[in-house]
Scaffold this motif. Structure first.
Motif, PDB file in Angstrom:
ATOM      1  N   ASP A 197       5.735   2.552   0.627  1.00 54.98           N
ATOM      2  CA  ASP A 197       5.877   3.739  -0.227  1.00 54.98           C
ATOM      3  C   ASP A 197       7.063   3.576  -1.171  1.00 54.98           C
ATOM      4  N   HIS A 198       7.006   4.300  -2.284  1.00 58.44           N
ATOM      5  CA  HIS A 198       8.076   4.228  -3.271  1.00 58.44           C
ATOM      6  C   HIS A 198       9.366   4.847  -2.711  1.00 58.44           C
ATOM      7  N   ASP A 199      10.415   4.036  -2.611  1.00 60.62           N
ATOM      8  CA  ASP A 199      11.769   4.503  -2.300  1.00 60.62           C
ATOM      9  C   ASP A 199      11.873   5.308  -1.005  1.00 60.62           C
ATOM     10  N   THR A 246       0.851  -1.208   0.000  1.00 60.80           N
ATOM     11  CA  THR A 246       0.000   0.000   0.000  1.00 60.80           C
ATOM     12  C   THR A 246       0.887   1.259   0.000  1.00 60.80           C
ATOM     13  N   HIS A 247       0.300   2.365  -0.412  1.00 62.73           N
ATOM     14  CA  HIS A 247       1.033   3.640  -0.466  1.00 62.73           C
ATOM     15  C   HIS A 247       0.320   4.737   0.314  1.00 62.73           C
ATOM     16  N   SER A 248       1.095   5.569   0.985  1.00 64.12           N
ATOM     17  CA  SER A 248       0.572   6.754   1.667  1.00 64.12           C
ATOM     18  C   SER A 248       0.995   7.991   0.872  1.00 64.12           C
ATOM     19  N   TYR A 259      -2.833  -0.309  -2.929  1.00 63.69           N
ATOM     20  CA  TYR A 259      -3.719   0.839  -2.634  1.00 63.69           C
ATOM     21  C   TYR A 259      -2.965   2.166  -2.723  1.00 63.69           C
ATOM     22  N   HIS A 260      -3.585   3.154  -3.405  1.00 62.26           N
ATOM     23  CA  HIS A 260      -3.031   4.518  -3.499  1.00 62.26           C
ATOM     24  C   HIS A 260      -4.088   5.545  -3.077  1.00 62.26           C
ATOM     25  N   GLY A 261      -5.030   5.170  -2.203  1.00 60.50           N
ATOM     26  CA  GLY A 261      -6.117   6.089  -1.863  1.00 60.50           C
ATOM     27  C   GLY A 261      -6.955   6.360  -3.091  1.00 60.50           C
ATOM     28  N   SER A 286       4.559   8.994  -0.473  1.00 64.49           N
ATOM     29  CA  SER A 286       4.943   8.844  -1.882  1.00 64.49           C
ATOM     30  C   SER A 286       3.759   9.311  -2.714  1.00 64.49           C
ATOM     31  N   ASP A 287       3.092   8.408  -3.419  1.00 61.48           N
ATOM     32  CA  ASP A 287       2.038   8.867  -4.332  1.00 61.48           C
ATOM     33  C   ASP A 287       0.650   8.363  -3.986  1.00 61.48           C
ATOM     34  N   GLY A 288       0.442   7.918  -2.720  1.00 62.97           N
ATOM     35  CA  GLY A 288      -0.908   7.656  -2.265  1.00 62.97           C
ATOM     36  C   GLY A 288      -1.557   8.973  -1.867  1.00 62.97           C
TER      37      GLY A 288
END
Ligand code: AMP
Ligand code: ZN
Ligand code: FE
Ligand code: FE
Length: 273
Positions: A37-39, A7-9, A247-249, A12-14
């Motif tokens: 998150d990315h990187d 999942t992403h917040s 998930y990216h929101g 990064s890009d969520g």
């Protein structure tokens, strides 16, 4: 057990803060959620605070890697957050992403789209670097496109007028960095359109020989037949297969928390050794 491992917040890009992401994971009746998150691991502390006593948080990161010039996403779990080599690599990846944004903006300006660095900055206020999804969000705000997907399809994807390549970590180095930091590695959506041609079963075997611990099989980028084949490959290679929402929101439609889950025995296999 409901386990979602990717999942992403908005680090990064969520679009959720790490706290909102955890709250939404609880609402989605997840027992385990990984923040990847990315990187960047910058969302870990906030997520851990929000998760305490409510849900099991797995701390992860989705590294931008490449193999034969093709983008490969490699998730690392439970890495040592103080590993200097890995932190230096993240810094380079984030810097290169940030440095690319003005070039993309210039390309868009050249085809007559009036987008400014400030438009993009407004979309990435909580993020550690400005990526293509933030430029996409700015294009949505400007009324140029109606959603992120359209922005990628028309302007930001490889081959489109806004596209600019950026640095990614060579995959075998990424595998080594994660292993040396004590982490477990899982290749994310290996058969996404962009990477299916280079990630052959033989390539997956090479990655496993180099330390890969798992293969993401249940992901919305994969068809039912591809999921079954990836699970069979994972079993044959003796590594785990996972399932995740990515998930990216509101940044990615139809990738809701828990839309794909990791089976408990695979979770055990991935993290037990
Ligand atoms: P970047 O790392 O800045 O080049 O941005 C790539 C990220 O954009 C990917 O990791 C995805 O999270 C996201 N992305 C890629 N393609 C799309 C798409 N078609 N729609 C929405 N998000 C996308
Ligand atoms: Zn993303
Ligand atoms: Fe990814
Ligand atoms: Fe992802």
């Amino acid at each position: 057990m409901r386990i979602d491992l990717h999942t992403h917040s908005n680090k990064s890009d969520g679009t959720d803060t790490p706290t909102e992401l955890i709250q939404n994971a609880i609402k989605a009746n997840l027992d385990v959620v990984a923040l990847t998150d990315h990187d960047s691991i910058s969302g870990w502390d906030e997520a851990a605070q929000a998760a305490e006593g409510q849900i099991e948080l797995i701390k992860g990161v989705e590294m931008s890697a490449e193999f034969k010039g093709v983008s490969i996403h490699l998730v690392g779990y439970n890495i040592d957050p103080n590993n200097a080599d890995l932190l230096a690599e993240f810094e380079q990846l984030l810097n290169e992403r940030d440095n690319r944004a003005p070039q993309i903006i210039k390309n868009l300006n050249n085809i007559g789209i009036e987008i400014t660095p400030a438009d993009v900055a407004r979309q990435s206020t909580n993020a550690v670097a400005a990526g293509r999804p933030h430029i996409a969000d700015a294009l949505v705000e400007l009324g140029v496109v109606s959603n992120r997907k359209e922005a990628f399809d028309l302007y930001l994807a490889e081959g489109m007028p806004g596209y600019v390549d950026r640095y990614s970590t060579e995959i075998f180095r990424a595998l080594e960095l994660i292993a040396n930091a004590g982490g477990k590695s899982v290749i994310a959506h290996p058969w996404s359109k962009s990477s299916i041609d280079v990630v052959t079963p033989e390539t997956l075997r090479q990655f496993v020989a180099a330390g890969l611990n798992g293969i993401e099989a249940d992901h919305n980028d994969h068809s039912p037949a591809q999921r079954a084949e990836l699970k069979a490959i994972a079993k044959e290679l003796g590594v785990a297969y996972t399932g995740s929402s990515d998930y990216h929101g509101t940044g990615k439609i139809e990738f809701g928390l828990g839309c794909n889950l990791t089976e408990p025995d695979q979770f055990e296999l991935l993290f037990s050794s």
